[in-house]
Motif scaffolding. Structure first.
Motif, PDB file in Angstrom:
ATOM      1  N   HIS A 181       0.836  -1.200   0.000  1.00 35.04           N
ATOM      2  CA  HIS A 181       0.000   0.000   0.000  1.00 35.04           C
ATOM      3  C   HIS A 181       0.871   1.250   0.000  1.00 35.04           C
ATOM      4  CE1 HIS A 181      -2.469   3.156   2.093  1.00 35.04           C
ATOM      5  NE2 HIS A 181      -3.322   2.790   1.149  1.00 35.04           N
ATOM      6  N   ASP A 188      -6.440   2.230  -1.295  1.00 36.28           N
ATOM      7  CA  ASP A 188      -7.053   2.309   0.031  1.00 36.28           C
ATOM      8  C   ASP A 188      -8.166   1.273   0.162  1.00 36.28           C
ATOM      9  OD1 ASP A 188      -5.348   4.397   0.599  1.00 36.28           O
ATOM     10  OD2 ASP A 188      -6.838   5.971   0.272  1.00 36.28           O
ATOM     11  N   ARG A 189      -8.920   1.057  -0.912  1.00 33.92           N
ATOM     12  CA  ARG A 189     -10.004   0.066  -0.874  1.00 33.92           C
ATOM     13  C   ARG A 189      -9.417  -1.335  -0.693  1.00 33.92           C
ATOM     14  NH1 ARG A 189     -15.240  -0.606  -3.100  1.00 33.92           N
ATOM     15  NH2 ARG A 189     -16.020  -2.594  -2.276  1.00 33.92           N
ATOM     16  N   ASP A 190      -8.295  -1.620  -1.376  1.00 38.26           N
ATOM     17  CA  ASP A 190      -7.635  -2.920  -1.192  1.00 38.26           C
ATOM     18  C   ASP A 190      -7.226  -3.112   0.266  1.00 38.26           C
ATOM     19  OD1 ASP A 190      -7.797  -3.432  -3.936  1.00 38.26           O
ATOM     20  OD2 ASP A 190      -5.821  -2.555  -4.326  1.00 38.26           O
ATOM     21  N   LEU A 191      -6.658  -2.065   0.843  1.00 40.82           N
ATOM     22  CA  LEU A 191      -6.198  -2.139   2.228  1.00 40.82           C
ATOM     23  C   LEU A 191      -7.367  -2.476   3.161  1.00 40.82           C
ATOM     24  CD1 LEU A 191      -3.660  -1.595   4.061  1.00 40.82           C
ATOM     25  CD2 LEU A 191      -4.532   0.736   4.316  1.00 40.82           C
ATOM     26  N   SER A 192      -8.495  -1.825   2.919  1.00 40.74           N
ATOM     27  CA  SER A 192      -9.667  -2.072   3.758  1.00 40.74           C
ATOM     28  C   SER A 192     -10.222  -3.476   3.523  1.00 40.74           C
ATOM     29  CB  SER A 192     -10.735  -1.021   3.447  1.00 40.74           C
ATOM     30  OG  SER A 192     -11.941  -1.307   4.119  1.00 40.74           O
ATOM     31  N   ASP A 193     -10.358  -3.868   2.262  1.00 41.37           N
ATOM     32  CA  ASP A 193     -10.948  -5.173   1.955  1.00 41.37           C
ATOM     33  C   ASP A 193     -10.089  -6.319   2.482  1.00 41.37           C
ATOM     34  OD1 ASP A 193     -13.076  -3.986   0.716  1.00 41.37           O
ATOM     35  OD2 ASP A 193     -12.329  -4.247  -1.319  1.00 41.37           O
ATOM     36  N   GLY A 195      -7.970  -6.183   4.904  1.00 40.21           N
ATOM     37  CA  GLY A 195      -8.041  -6.162   6.360  1.00 40.21           C
ATOM     38  C   GLY A 195      -9.296  -6.848   6.881  1.00 40.21           C
ATOM     39  N   LYS A 196     -10.411  -6.639   6.197  1.00 39.33           N
ATOM     40  CA  LYS A 196     -11.663  -7.281   6.622  1.00 39.33           C
ATOM     41  C   LYS A 196     -11.584  -8.801   6.456  1.00 39.33           C
ATOM     42  CE  LYS A 196     -14.555  -3.257   5.583  1.00 39.33           C
ATOM     43  NZ  LYS A 196     -15.543  -2.655   4.651  1.00 39.33           N
ATOM     44  N   HIS A 199      -9.359 -10.173   9.164  1.00 42.68           N
ATOM     45  CA  HIS A 199     -10.058 -10.154  10.458  1.00 42.68           C
ATOM     46  C   HIS A 199     -11.055 -11.306  10.534  1.00 42.68           C
ATOM     47  CE1 HIS A 199     -11.842  -8.585  14.104  1.00 42.68           C
ATOM     48  NE2 HIS A 199     -13.041  -8.590  13.539  1.00 42.68           N
ATOM     49  N   ARG A 339     -13.547  -8.154  -3.268  1.00 42.86           N
ATOM     50  CA  ARG A 339     -14.666  -7.288  -2.852  1.00 42.86           C
ATOM     51  C   ARG A 339     -15.956  -8.086  -2.742  1.00 42.86           C
ATOM     52  NH1 ARG A 339     -12.837  -2.133  -6.649  1.00 42.86           N
ATOM     53  NH2 ARG A 339     -10.950  -1.687  -5.434  1.00 42.86           N
ATOM     54  N   VAL A 342     -15.761  -9.956   0.535  1.00 46.79           N
ATOM     55  CA  VAL A 342     -16.031  -9.093   1.681  1.00 46.79           C
ATOM     56  C   VAL A 342     -17.535  -8.939   1.884  1.00 46.79           C
ATOM     57  CG1 VAL A 342     -15.838  -6.715   2.537  1.00 46.79           C
ATOM     58  CG2 VAL A 342     -13.835  -7.845   1.564  1.00 46.79           C
TER      59      VAL A 342
END
Length: 345
Positions: A181, A188-193, A195-196, A199, A339, A342
Motif C-alpha cells: 500500500h 485504500d479500498r484494497d487495504l480495507s478489503d 483487512g476485513k 479479520h 470485494r 467481503v
C-alpha cells in the motif's frame, strides 16, 4: 505465434538460468574466475568429495554447480550476495533441508548431502526428471496429466503436519499489505478489503497451512516416480492456498489449469476461499512489481527477448509489457473477487 519468455533459473534439478544458457565446464577463463574459484573452494570445504562438472548458473547473487559426489550426481549452490536478506533466506533453505532429513515430507525432495550455513553453501543430490516448465510464466500449458500430478503433490505438502516449531511463517500479512500500500501497489479500498478478510479469518481460527512458498512450475521436476519439488527457501506456514495462488498467478496462458486450481482452492469452504483470495492478490501484486522492474530494465537495454521465435521478434521490453498488461488484468479480477468475498462476511 507468441514469443517465448526468458527461461527460468536453474535449481537442484539442472536447467538454465533466466535467459542464459548453461555456462559449461567450470574452467577458469573469464573475468568472474576469482569468484568462481572462491565458490568452488567454499564447496570443497564443506564437501571435499564434490567434483564440479558444469556451471549451471553464474550470476551476481549465487553460483550453481553440477557435479558428482562419489557415484551420484549432485548440485552445489554457493551464495555470492551476502546481504542480510539473502543470507537469512539461504540459511532458512539449509534449515528446511536439514529438517527434511529428520522428518520426511510427503513428496520427493532432493536429498541433502552437505551444508554450511555460515559460508552459505548447500550441496544436494541432482534429482532426475524433466522440469514442468522452463519459464516463470510458461507459454505452453501443462498437460492434464502433468497438472494433476503437480496439484496432487502440492496438496500433499499442504496437508502435511510437521512437528511444531519445525518451520516459521515467512510472510507477515499485515506488514506486506502495508508495504504494498505504501508503494502505491494497493489502493485504500484494497487495504480495507484485505483487512476485513484477514479479520474474518482470524475470528474463524485462522489455521495456517504448510506451504512450499514458491510453487512455480519451474520448481517442479516430473520424474518416473512422481513430482520432485525444488527450491524450498520460502517454505513455512502461510494462510491456506498460498501455493495454489502462486500456481494460478503464473499459469495465465492456461484457463483450464486456472479453473481447476480455483475449484480446488474453494473446496474447503468460505475461509479457504477468502485465504486463497488474500494470497492471490498479494502474489499477483508481487508479480506486477517484479515485472515493472523488468520493463524498466529492458527499456535501459532494449533488444530481442531471449528465446524469441524466428517469425516475429519482440524486444525484451515489449515482451515484458505484454506480460505486465495481463498481470494488471489479473489483479483487477482478483480485486473484484476480494470485494465480492467481503460482501459475504
Amino acid at each position: 505465434m507468441r514469443p517465448h519468455r526468458a527461461k527460468s533459473r536453474a535449481q537442484f534439478g539442472g536447467g538454465t538460468d533466466r535467459g542464459r544458457p548453461a555456462a559449461g565446464r567450470p574452467e577458469p577463463s573469464g573475468p568472474q574466475d576469482g569468484r568462481l574459484r572462491t565458490a568452488i573452494a567454499s564447496v570443497h570445504r564443506v564437501c571435499p568429495e564434490f567434483q564440479p562438472v558444469q556451471v549451471l548458473r553464474r550470476g551476481g547473487r549465487s553460483v550453481l554447480l553440477a557435479g558428482t559426489v562419489g557415484r551420484g550426481t549432485a548440485v552445489a549452490k554457493c551464495l555470492l550476495d551476502h546481504s542480510p536478506t539473502r543470507v537469512e533466506r539461504f540459511r532458512h533453505e539449509i534449515a528446511v533441508y536439514r529438517t527434511f532429513v529428520r522428518h520426511r515430507p510427503p513428496v520427493r525432495v532432493p536429498r541433502l548431502i552437505a551444508a554450511d550455513p555460515d559460508g552459505c553453501v548447500l550441496v544436494a543430490e541432482r534429482a532426475p526428471g524433466r522440469p514442468l516448465a522452463l519459464q516463470r510464466h510458461p507459454l505452453e500449458p501443462p498437460s492434464p496429466a502433468d497438472l494433476r500430478a503437480v496439484l496432487g503433490a502440492v496438496s500433499r505438502v499442504n496437508a502435511w503436519q510437521p512437528p511444531p516449531g519445525s518451520f516459521g511463517a515467512p510472510v507477515d500479512y499485515g506488514v506486506r499489505i502495508a508495504r504494498y500500500h505504501g508503494l502505491g501497489l494497493l489502493t485504500d479500498r484494497d487495504l480495507s478489503d484485505l483487512g476485513k478478510l484477514l479479520h474474518g479469518l482470524s475470528r474463524g481460527g485462522g489455521r495456517a497451512q504448510f506451504c512450499h512458498g514458491d510453487a512455480l512450475p519451474s520448481n517442479v521436476l516430473l520424474s518416473p516416480s512422481g513430482p520432485v519439488l525444488l527450491d524450498w527457501e520460502h517454505a513455512g506456514w502461510y494462510l491456506p492456498g498460498y501455493d495454489l495462488a502462486t500456481l494460478w498467478s503464473v499459469l495465465g496462458d492456461s484457463p483450464m489449469a486456472r479453473r481447476r486450481i480455483s475449484r480446488l482452492a474453494q473446496a474447503g469452504g468460505r475461509d479457504a476461499r477468502d485465504a486463497f483470495l488474500v494470497n492471490l492478490l498479494l502474489v499477483l501484486t508481487r508479480e506486477v512489481r517484479a515485472c515493472e522492474t523488468a520493463v524498466r530494465r529492458a527499456m535501459r537495454d532494449p533488444g530481442p527477448a531471449p528465446g524469441c521465435d524466428r517469425t516475429g521478434l519482440l524486444s525484451a521490453g515489449e515482451e515484458q509489457r505484454l506480460l505486465l498488461r495481463r498481470l494488471h488484468d489479473d489483479c483487477a479480477m482478483a480485486r473484484r473477487a476480494v470485494r465480492a468475498a467481503v460482501g459475504t462476511r
